[in-house]
Design a protein around this motif. Sequence first.
Motif, PDB file in Angstrom:
ATOM      1  N   GLN A   1      16.984 -41.847 -50.010  1.00 52.60           N
ATOM      2  CA  GLN A   1      16.597 -40.666 -50.815  1.00 52.60           C
ATOM      3  C   GLN A   1      16.263 -39.832 -49.653  1.00 52.60           C
ATOM      4  OE1 GLN A   1      16.563 -39.901 -54.315  1.00 52.60           O
ATOM      5  NE2 GLN A   1      17.960 -41.775 -54.087  1.00 52.60           N
ATOM      6  N   GLN A   2      15.679 -40.285 -48.417  1.00 57.43           N
ATOM      7  CA  GLN A   2      14.994 -39.595 -47.666  1.00 57.43           C
ATOM      8  C   GLN A   2      16.126 -38.768 -46.511  1.00 57.43           C
ATOM      9  OE1 GLN A   2      14.508 -42.318 -47.932  1.00 57.43           O
ATOM     10  NE2 GLN A   2      12.251 -42.638 -48.789  1.00 57.43           N
TER      11      GLN A   2
ATOM     12  N   TYR B   1       7.533 -28.687 -41.796  1.00 56.27           N
ATOM     13  CA  TYR B   1       8.713 -29.045 -42.891  1.00 56.27           C
ATOM     14  C   TYR B   1       9.676 -29.725 -42.050  1.00 56.27           C
ATOM     15  CZ  TYR B   1      11.975 -27.576 -46.449  1.00 56.27           C
ATOM     16  OH  TYR B   1      13.137 -27.598 -47.502  1.00 56.27           O
ATOM     17  N   TRP B   2      10.323 -29.299 -41.100  1.00 56.17           N
ATOM     18  CA  TRP B   2      11.489 -29.794 -40.275  1.00 56.17           C
ATOM     19  C   TRP B   2      10.944 -31.214 -39.854  1.00 56.17           C
ATOM     20  CZ3 TRP B   2      10.784 -30.090 -34.501  1.00 56.17           C
ATOM     21  CH2 TRP B   2      11.883 -30.548 -33.802  1.00 56.17           C
ATOM     22  N   LEU B   3       9.928 -31.381 -39.132  1.00 58.97           N
ATOM     23  CA  LEU B   3       9.632 -32.799 -38.739  1.00 58.97           C
ATOM     24  C   LEU B   3       9.589 -33.817 -40.020  1.00 58.97           C
ATOM     25  CD1 LEU B   3       6.666 -31.896 -36.301  1.00 58.97           C
ATOM     26  CD2 LEU B   3       8.763 -32.918 -35.706  1.00 58.97           C
ATOM     27  N   CYS B   4       8.970 -33.437 -40.914  1.00 61.07           N
ATOM     28  CA  CYS B   4       8.782 -34.355 -42.207  1.00 61.07           C
ATOM     29  C   CYS B   4      10.224 -34.680 -42.903  1.00 61.07           C
ATOM     30  CB  CYS B   4       7.940 -33.901 -43.074  1.00 61.07           C
ATOM     31  SG  CYS B   4       5.975 -34.122 -42.754  1.00 61.07           S
ATOM     32  N   LYS B   5      10.865 -33.493 -43.028  1.00 67.73           N
ATOM     33  CA  LYS B   5      12.186 -33.615 -43.971  1.00 67.73           C
ATOM     34  C   LYS B   5      13.392 -34.116 -43.192  1.00 67.73           C
ATOM     35  CE  LYS B   5      15.050 -30.939 -47.102  1.00 67.73           C
ATOM     36  NZ  LYS B   5      15.125 -31.897 -48.069  1.00 67.73           N
ATOM     37  N   PHE B   6      13.452 -33.613 -41.934  1.00 66.67           N
ATOM     38  CA  PHE B   6      14.756 -33.840 -41.212  1.00 66.67           C
ATOM     39  C   PHE B   6      14.494 -34.928 -40.137  1.00 66.67           C
ATOM     40  CE2 PHE B   6      15.126 -29.475 -43.178  1.00 66.67           C
ATOM     41  CZ  PHE B   6      16.347 -29.747 -43.646  1.00 66.67           C
TER      42      PHE B   6
ATOM     43  N   THR C   1      10.138 -38.677 -43.901  1.00 66.41           N
ATOM     44  CA  THR C   1       9.120 -39.701 -44.293  1.00 66.41           C
ATOM     45  C   THR C   1       9.187 -40.233 -45.565  1.00 66.41           C
ATOM     46  OG1 THR C   1       8.292 -37.645 -45.556  1.00 66.41           O
ATOM     47  CG2 THR C   1       7.361 -37.841 -43.413  1.00 66.41           C
ATOM     48  N   GLN C   2       8.689 -41.318 -45.638  1.00 68.42           N
ATOM     49  CA  GLN C   2       8.941 -42.375 -46.879  1.00 68.42           C
ATOM     50  C   GLN C   2       8.703 -41.608 -48.094  1.00 68.42           C
ATOM     51  OE1 GLN C   2      10.117 -45.253 -47.138  1.00 68.42           O
ATOM     52  NE2 GLN C   2       9.649 -45.503 -49.147  1.00 68.42           N
ATOM     53  N   ALA C   3       7.230 -40.830 -48.039  1.00 66.29           N
ATOM     54  CA  ALA C   3       6.945 -40.119 -49.294  1.00 66.29           C
ATOM     55  C   ALA C   3       7.981 -38.932 -49.791  1.00 66.29           C
ATOM     56  CB  ALA C   3       5.747 -39.613 -49.131  1.00 66.29           C
ATOM     57  N   ASN C   4       8.943 -38.521 -48.943  1.00 59.87           N
ATOM     58  CA  ASN C   4      10.004 -37.727 -49.410  1.00 59.87           C
ATOM     59  C   ASN C   4       9.399 -36.405 -49.541  1.00 59.87           C
ATOM     60  OD1 ASN C   4      12.777 -36.934 -49.305  1.00 59.87           O
ATOM     61  ND2 ASN C   4      13.017 -37.346 -51.371  1.00 59.87           N
TER      62      ASN C   4
END
Length: 353
Positions: A93-94, A248-253, A257-260
């Motif tokens: 999902q991520q 945003y870029w670090l977390c999503k791409f 992140t597991q939390a999505n």
Amino acid sequence: MASSTSTSVEVRSQAFQTEFEAICRDIQGSVLPNILTPWADDVGTAIDSCVLGPSIDGGMPERLVAHLKNNLVDLSAFDGGDFQDWNVIRPQQQWPTVTPDWEKWLPRMEHFFGQQWKDQGIYHLIKLFDRPLIMDRSLLAAALCFWSSATNTMNFRFGMMTADRSRYGRFVRHVPSRRGSKRRPCRRSRGGRELQTMWPALTRLAGNKAKNMLNYSSFYSNFGVEDSAEDDVIAPLGEVEHAAFLLYWLCKFVFCTQANKVTLEFAHLADYLAQGGRLALGPFLLGHIYRMLHDIVTDGMKPKHGGPLWAFQFWLQAYFPELRAAADINDAEPLANAFACAPKKHNTSALCS
């Protein structure tokens, strides 16, 4: 099943580590610290090749060879593996996906900070995600069957194989020639306020009023500034907009992140990068890859775990070129960007194995 599998892997890993450390202590005096050691043929004549060290004087000791050989196969992928989840529309999902918000935000931020990104060495890693990345499910599922969480290596018939942090750093960023270049000073981001200082208020708002505020779409709505499409006018920068974009870029791409959704974990990195700081993202990326692969393998091969699975796929394509389509590789960009632009090649699981 996943719990017993994880316990079994931990027991085997501990036994492997105990014996491995004992062997390393015994051979410590035989380790040659040279980073590069000239390679010689069977009769001792030097040839135009080198060995990447450190290396062991006299070659691998028999005790170490036997220990590695006896632990070469990690059956954790088969103890309780269930590959049916790889057949759904989005196995992970991520996995990085391009959204309308990102398509608007990326060119806007590039207009203001494109040169700064290049100076920092993160430009190509940001631009890697300006197009959809295609998951090669067969390649990933087959490769995970060879992954050992005990050694963080791919265990093949010819031996163990992995990538160190320096190689991953060069794999995802372009390293320009230092010849004639000058080190530029670190520039602070426009707007003096740091994103980290806003987090207490943001978390209170997220907890009390808008629990979805840290979802990617809601996060963009709170921090992204819309340009005027009709007038073709670029609006002024919002407060901490650059740092918010980088988070945003670090977390999503990058780290997926597991939390999505956007989390506070990387806020300090986003702030530092927004100020023009230079970071070696290779070690961060490699550490998250190891943790993700461990979670997937020990949880019965379920790809639901967050992490940079995309980077593992590109690494496989780099070292096994027969399993990817032909790519236009040049010195102006990292391998990952060239692979992302290459046409999709369909691989069967049998072929990858």
